[in-house]
Design an enzyme around this catalytic site. Structure first.
Site, PDB file in Angstrom:
ATOM      1  N   LYS A   1       0.962  -1.106   0.034  1.00 49.75           N
ATOM      2  CA  LYS A   1      -0.006  -0.173  -0.001  1.00 49.75           C
ATOM      3  C   LYS A   1       0.951   1.348   0.061  1.00 49.75           C
ATOM      4  O   LYS A   1       0.602   2.001  -0.722  1.00 49.75           O
ATOM      5  CB  LYS A   1      -0.985   0.033   1.324  1.00 49.75           C
TER       6      LYS A   1
ATOM      7  N   GLN B   1      -4.224  -1.496   9.694  1.00 50.84           N
ATOM      8  CA  GLN B   1      -4.290  -2.746   9.099  1.00 50.84           C
ATOM      9  C   GLN B   1      -5.017  -3.652  10.106  1.00 50.84           C
ATOM     10  O   GLN B   1      -4.549  -3.756  11.273  1.00 50.84           O
ATOM     11  CB  GLN B   1      -2.804  -2.987   8.631  1.00 50.84           C
TER      12      GLN B   1
ATOM     13  N   ASP C   1     -10.432   3.621   4.478  1.00 49.01           N
ATOM     14  CA  ASP C   1     -10.720   2.203   4.152  1.00 49.01           C
ATOM     15  C   ASP C   1     -12.265   1.835   4.108  1.00 49.01           C
ATOM     16  O   ASP C   1     -12.864   0.812   3.817  1.00 49.01           O
ATOM     17  CB  ASP C   1     -10.140   1.341   5.266  1.00 49.01           C
TER      18      ASP C   1
END
Ligand code: NAP
Length: 290
Positions: A53, A97, A120
């Protein structure tokens, strides 16, 4: 034979567009968008996703850092980190994460994020906005699936989309997204208690498999000409590979590609779109902050 939807190529187009957007943004005198990735513990798979990422961000001109924390960090300390990132004017987007170690409550940690930095799209405020048809961050995988369909020129308006899987990461948000007025699909969401699943699937113009079971969707479940989107990532043994396994999707690709009109491969389908949409969301977050 089905037309292959090349997720790698489409994701490369999206990344190129984001690169141009970031360049235009910085040329107006703004600082580059900044993505903070919070990584707790030393799970090698998570560390590898995070590296991917950050590298993808840097490739399009987005600044980014991984904030690494010891496996044993307390929830209080982690929430303080999130608070600092929320209030920092330099941080455009924050990504925690997952999974987190067991002693940390992931939903409490995600709820602590500023929803306008939640790139996200996992905060309940963003889930609520999506369900209500309001603007907000959409989780990257469902957003990537709709982008794939649009860019492959697959008609969504008025079509019957059947989604197998109701997770809050994929199935549910995808259902809400396809229902939005700009997409106008008729949506059915299936799960492990759905009765007559093959019959339901056979009625779909767009069939999305997000189950996590290798080759679950067989040719008998697919209407001729349908678009089949395979979200699944499963490891199966493969002794011809040096590492002893390979990745495969939730769809029996060989058989289904003979019936479907369009199909995504695994790997190289939905996966590359997920990161591309994260970059897009981070650029959007930078605009929101200014
Ligand atoms: P998940 O949270 O485990 O959800 C799986 C869903 O499948 C659940 O709703 C479950 O139903 C349903 N299901 C399980 N067995 C079923 C059956 N026999 N019949 C019908 N439905 C069944 O998984 P997820 O996070 O959504 O991920 C799904 C897959 O996508 C995984 O392979 C994951 O690795 C992959 N994935 C890929 C990407 C990407 O970027 N390509 C991103 C995210 C996820 P119940 O709710 O009734 O249990």
């Amino acid at each position: 034979m089905a037309i292959l939807i090349d997720g790698k190529e489409i994701a490369a187009d999206v990344r190129k567009e984001v690169r141009h957007e970031v360049a235009a943004w910085t040329s107006e005198g703004h600082a580059p968008p900044y993505l903070a990735v919070v990584l707790v513990g030393d799970n090698p798979a998570s560390a590898s996703y995070v590296r991917g990422k950050i590298k993808a961000s840097q490739n399009v001109g987005i600044a980014g850092d991984t904030l690494k924390f010891d496996e044993n960090i307390s929830e209080k300390a982690l929430l303080e980190v999130i608070h600092d990132l929320n209030t920092s004017p330099h941080v455009s987007g924050i990504l925690v994460q997952l999974p987190l170690p067991d002693h940390l409550d992931a939903s409490r940690v995600i709820s602590a994020l500023n929803p306008d930095k939640d790139v996200d799209g996992l905060h309940t405020v963003n889930a609520g906005r999506l369900a209500a048809g309001l603007p907000g961050f959409v989780p990257c995988t469902p957003a990537g699936i709709v982008e794939l369909l649009r860019r492959a020129n697959i008609d969504i308006e008025g079509k019957h989309a059947v989604i197998i899987g109701r997770s809050s990461l994929v199935g549910r948000p995808l259902g809400s997204l396809l229902l939005r007025k700009e997409n106008n699909a008729t949506v059915t969401i299936c799960h492990s208690r759905t009765q007559n699943l093959p019959e339901v699937c056979c009625q779909s113009d767009i069939l999305v498999a997000a189950i996590g079971r290798a080759h679950f969707v067989t040719a008998e479940m697919v209407k001729p000409g349908a678009a089949v989107i395979d979200v699944g990532i499963n490891r199966i043994d493969d002794l011809t590979r040096a590492r002893g396994y390979r990745l495969t999707g939730d769809v029996d690709f060989e058989a289904v590609s003979k019936i479907a009109g369009y199909i995504t491969p695994v790997p190289g389908g939905v996966g590359p779109m997920t990161i591309a949409m994260l970059l897009k969301n981070t650029m959007t977050a930078a605009r929101l902050l200014n």
